[in-house]
Motif scaffolding. Structure first.
Motif, PDB file in Angstrom:
ATOM      1  N   THR A  60       0.839  -1.198   0.000  1.00  0.00           N
ATOM      2  CA  THR A  60       0.000   0.000   0.000  1.00  0.00           C
ATOM      3  C   THR A  60       0.875   1.251   0.000  1.00  0.00           C
ATOM      4  O   THR A  60       0.628   2.191  -0.754  1.00  0.00           O
ATOM      5  N   SER A  68       0.911   3.914   4.793  1.00  0.00           N
ATOM      6  CA  SER A  68      -0.290   3.125   4.502  1.00  0.00           C
ATOM      7  C   SER A  68      -1.557   3.715   5.115  1.00  0.00           C
ATOM      8  O   SER A  68      -2.616   3.693   4.478  1.00  0.00           O
ATOM      9  N   GLU A  85      -9.756  -0.363  -1.049  1.00  0.00           N
ATOM     10  CA  GLU A  85      -8.925  -1.392  -0.423  1.00  0.00           C
ATOM     11  C   GLU A  85      -9.040  -2.745  -1.116  1.00  0.00           C
ATOM     12  O   GLU A  85      -8.197  -3.624  -0.934  1.00  0.00           O
ATOM     13  N   LEU A  91      -5.478  -3.921  -0.278  1.00  0.00           N
ATOM     14  CA  LEU A  91      -4.631  -2.939   0.382  1.00  0.00           C
ATOM     15  C   LEU A  91      -4.798  -3.057   1.897  1.00  0.00           C
ATOM     16  O   LEU A  91      -5.748  -3.684   2.372  1.00  0.00           O
ATOM     17  N   PRO A  93      -4.988  -0.242   4.559  1.00  0.00           N
ATOM     18  CA  PRO A  93      -4.955   1.207   4.792  1.00  0.00           C
ATOM     19  C   PRO A  93      -4.893   1.622   6.262  1.00  0.00           C
ATOM     20  O   PRO A  93      -5.643   2.465   6.718  1.00  0.00           O
TER      21      PRO A  93
END
Length: 137
Positions: A60, A68, A85, A91, A93
Motif C-alpha cells: 500500500t 499506509s 482497499e 490494500l 490502509p
C-alpha cells in the motif's frame, strides 16, 4: 536509490530491536520501488496471519507513495473512493506501512510491520524507518 540488501537488513534489525523492547513478535517486510519483496523477517512467535498484513501494508505504501494509513482518507465510508482497499489484490490502509523516500523525493521502496496493535506496528515501523534515514546521511 535502490534498496540494497544491507539497507534492508539494517531496517529489519532496528525494527526487530524495537519490537523486542516492546515485548512483541512481529513480521517485517521490505519491498523495492516496484512492490517486489526485497527482504522479509518473521520473529519467533509472530502470528502467521500477520505475514500477509505486513506485506500488504508495505505494498500500500509503495503503490500510493505514502504511509499506509494515509490511504484511509480516500476509501473510508463517504470518501471519494470507497472500497479502494479491494484493488491491487487488497490494500492495508492502516498504520505500519511506510514509504521509503530518498532525499530527492524518489521512492526507494517501503516497509511493512504487523504483529501488534496498529499503534505498536506504527512504532516498530518508525524504528525501522530511522535505520533507513541513517543510511542516507
Amino acid at each position: 536509490m535502490p534498496i540494497f540488501s544491507h539497507i534492508a537488513q539494517a531496517i529489519i534489525e532496528q525494527a526487530e530491536a524495537k519490537a523486542r523492547e516492546m515485548g512483541l513478535s512481529a513480521i517485517i517486510a521490505i519491498l523495492d520501488d516496484g512492490g517486489h519483496l526485497k527482504a522479509f523477517h518473521r520473529m519467533d512467535g509472530a502470528v502467521l496471519g500477520s505475514i500477509d498484513i505486513a506485506i500488504r501494508k508495505a505494498r500500500t505504501a509503495v503503490l500510493f507513495q505514502c504511509n499506509s494509513e494515509d490511504v484511509w482518507d480516500y476509501l473510508k465510508p463517504g470518501a471519494p473512493a470507497p472500497h479502494l482497499e479491494l484493488s491491487n489484490d487488497g490494500l492495508a490502509p492502516y498504520a505500519g506501512g511506510m514509504a521509503l523516500k530518498c532525499p530527492t523525493g524518489g521512492l526507494a521502496g517501503a516497509l511493512g510491520v504487523s504483529g501488534g496493535t496498529i499503534e505498536q506496528d506504527a512504532q516498530i515501523a518508525k524504528a525501522g524507518f530511522a535505520a533507513f534515514e541513517a543510511t542516507l546521511r
